[in-house]
Design a protein around this motif. Sequence first.
Motif, short mmCIF file in Angstrom:
data_model
loop_
_atom_site.label_atom_id
_atom_site.label_comp_id
_atom_site.label_asym_id
_atom_site.label_seq_id
_atom_site.Cartn_x
_atom_site.Cartn_y
_atom_site.Cartn_z
N UNK A 125 -1.68 4.19 -6.62
CA UNK A 125 -2.71 3.55 -7.44
C UNK A 125 -3.91 3.16 -6.59
N UNK A 126 -5.03 2.95 -7.28
CA UNK A 126 -6.22 2.36 -6.68
C UNK A 126 -6.19 0.87 -7.01
N UNK A 127 -6.42 0.03 -6.01
CA UNK A 127 -6.40 -1.42 -6.20
C UNK A 127 -7.81 -1.96 -6.00
N UNK A 128 -8.36 -2.59 -7.03
CA UNK A 128 -9.72 -3.13 -6.97
C UNK A 128 -9.64 -4.65 -7.12
N UNK A 129 -10.14 -5.39 -6.13
CA UNK A 129 -10.08 -6.84 -6.19
C UNK A 129 -11.07 -7.36 -7.23
N UNK B 35 -12.00 -2.38 -2.66
CA UNK B 35 -10.84 -1.65 -3.17
C UNK B 35 -10.08 -0.99 -2.03
N UNK B 36 -8.81 -0.69 -2.28
CA UNK B 36 -7.95 -0.02 -1.31
C UNK B 36 -7.08 0.99 -2.04
N UNK B 37 -6.53 1.93 -1.28
CA UNK B 37 -5.62 2.93 -1.85
C UNK B 37 -6.27 4.25 -2.16
#
Length: 213
Positions: free
Chosen positions: A47-51, A78-80
Motif C-alpha cells: 500500500x501507499x501510506x499518506x500522512x 508519504x511512504x511505500x
Amino acid sequence: MTIETLRRLPVFAALTPDEAQSICDRSLRRRYRRGEFLVEHGARSEALFVLLNGRARVLQVDRRGREVHLARLRAGDYVGEMSLIDEGSHSASVRAEAQTDVLVLGRAEFSRLMPEPSSLAYGLMRGLVQRLRSANQQIQSLALLDVQGRVAETLLSMSESVGTERVIREPVSRTRLAQTVGASREMISRVMKELEARGTVRIQANGWLVIQQ
C-alpha cells in the motif's frame, strides 16, 4: 474523506474528480499510536501510506542495535511508493512519533492509477526508483557503518560471484573508493592493507581483486 480534502494533499492534487472519488471510495483511514510502525525495513509494501496528520520518523538500525534517524515525515508526506513501483522491499522503517492518521491506498487501486507497465513513463519511473534506492543505500551506509564497513560493502557491490569467491575484474581506484565511501585516500589505503593482512581480500597478478566469502 471528501474529494476536496483529498486534493489538498500534494500527491493527489492533479487527480481528476473521478480519480479522486475512486480513491476516497477505495482507500482506508488508519490510526497509528506513538511508537507503532507504519512500515518495517525489509518488508514488501502492499500500500501507499499518506500522512494526514501527526508525524513519523524514517529510521534504520545498525548491527549494534543503534537507531539512526534518516528523515522526519509530516502531514502530506508519504511512504511505500517505491516498493509499489518496483516491487522491492522497504529500504527503511517508519515509526509514528505521535498519534498519526494515515490514508492507506492498496496496491490494486495504486496500480490502476499508474501508467501501463509497458509504457515509457513507467519505465522511467522504475529507473528513477532504482536510482533513489541506490542513493538511499549510500546515505544509510554513511550513517550506519564505519569506514571499514563502508569499504567492504562498496567492494561487494562492485564484485561478481565466481565460484566461492567474489571478484572485481578491474583495478580498484583508491581515489574513487575514497570518494564513494566519504573518507580520505590515506584512510582507504590503510583499510585496504588491513583487509589484505586479514586475508579478506587479495590482489591477483592480473589486477583483479578477490574477496573471500
